[in-house]
Design an enzyme around this catalytic site. Sequence first.
Site, PDB file in Angstrom:
ATOM      1  N   HIS A 184      -2.363   5.325   6.318  1.00  0.00           N
ATOM      2  CA  HIS A 184      -0.996   5.523   5.808  1.00  0.00           C
ATOM      3  C   HIS A 184      -0.366   6.838   6.249  1.00  0.00           C
ATOM      4  O   HIS A 184      -0.461   7.832   5.515  1.00  0.00           O
ATOM      5  CB  HIS A 184      -1.024   5.488   4.280  1.00  0.00           C
ATOM      6  N   CYS A 190      -0.618  -0.744   7.192  1.00  0.00           N
ATOM      7  CA  CYS A 190      -1.588  -1.346   6.257  1.00  0.00           C
ATOM      8  C   CYS A 190      -1.241  -2.816   6.011  1.00  0.00           C
ATOM      9  O   CYS A 190      -1.400  -3.639   6.899  1.00  0.00           O
ATOM     10  CB  CYS A 190      -1.645  -0.549   4.962  1.00  0.00           C
ATOM     11  N   GLU A 195       2.648   7.700   6.014  1.00  0.00           N
ATOM     12  CA  GLU A 195       3.677   8.127   5.054  1.00  0.00           C
ATOM     13  C   GLU A 195       3.084   8.905   3.885  1.00  0.00           C
ATOM     14  O   GLU A 195       3.814   9.537   3.134  1.00  0.00           O
ATOM     15  CB  GLU A 195       4.476   6.915   4.560  1.00  0.00           C
TER      16      GLU A 195
END
Lengths: 47, 238
Positions: free
Chosen positions: B195, B86, B197
């Site tokens: 994302h 990002c 994560e």
Amino acid sequence: MGKHLVLELKAASRDEALARARVMCDRLLANPVTEDYDLAVDGGAAR
Amino acid sequence: MKRVAVIVFPGSNCDAETLAAARAAGSDGYFVWHRDTDLRQADVVILPGGFSYGDYLRSGAIARFSNIMGAVTGHARAGGAVLGICNGFQILCEAGLLPGGLMRNARLRFLSRPVWVRVEQTDTPFTCLYEKGEVLEIPAAHGDGRYVVDARTAAELEATDRVVWRYVRDNPNGSVNEIAGVTNAGRNVVGIMPHPERRDAPALGGQDGARVFHSMEARHATQHAADVRAVDDRHLRV
């Protein structure tokens, strides 16, 4: 469209001001990948 | 166990999740502050998501002048693995470590919802545990996610298999060729807009993103296995 930036700087000549502003544009103020820019020196003793 | 440096800029806000994801995958992860100049023998560098320096001027434009970016650039140029997620992707583009740039979403609004991406390349340090063509559901959260490159570079990225992830089902931000993530010519620097994560455990609604982090460790294992095979002729022919 895009951004309009006004910078004040001290320079001995119009050419020096233009050269410094161009470096600022190339390195930071504009992203040459996604943006074009025009540059003009105005005002002060440079006139 | 790989040493994974997660860089923290003022305004980073995905640093903690990113570190947690790296550690959950077995890495020796740690934070590195943007004012530092030393990556402390990192094997992998991750630039996390967020709004570094308030995204003033352009997303990533100021972060790329941070002290630590000299070391990150050196690490990348030496072939070290670097991942930008990002805002990290935006910083890598601004730093010239990845081609292209990320501009305001085509719909002009901040996008915060799951997106679907297809894994296009599995020969990077962050995708080697995926299968080509796998479709992943990963959360996106960005205002400036529209990947832009000129037509010539886009053609080059396609011809050299450097589009790593591509949006499927829809193109949430208007990216050129539905590009969600790319790699550099050396295939060691990778950027991704959504994302991974945030989707690395069942408690987070899925774990489609987990293998991005497990890949960092697995690649080491694979290289080691290759070294072992090279010692033994019979296995080389397999």
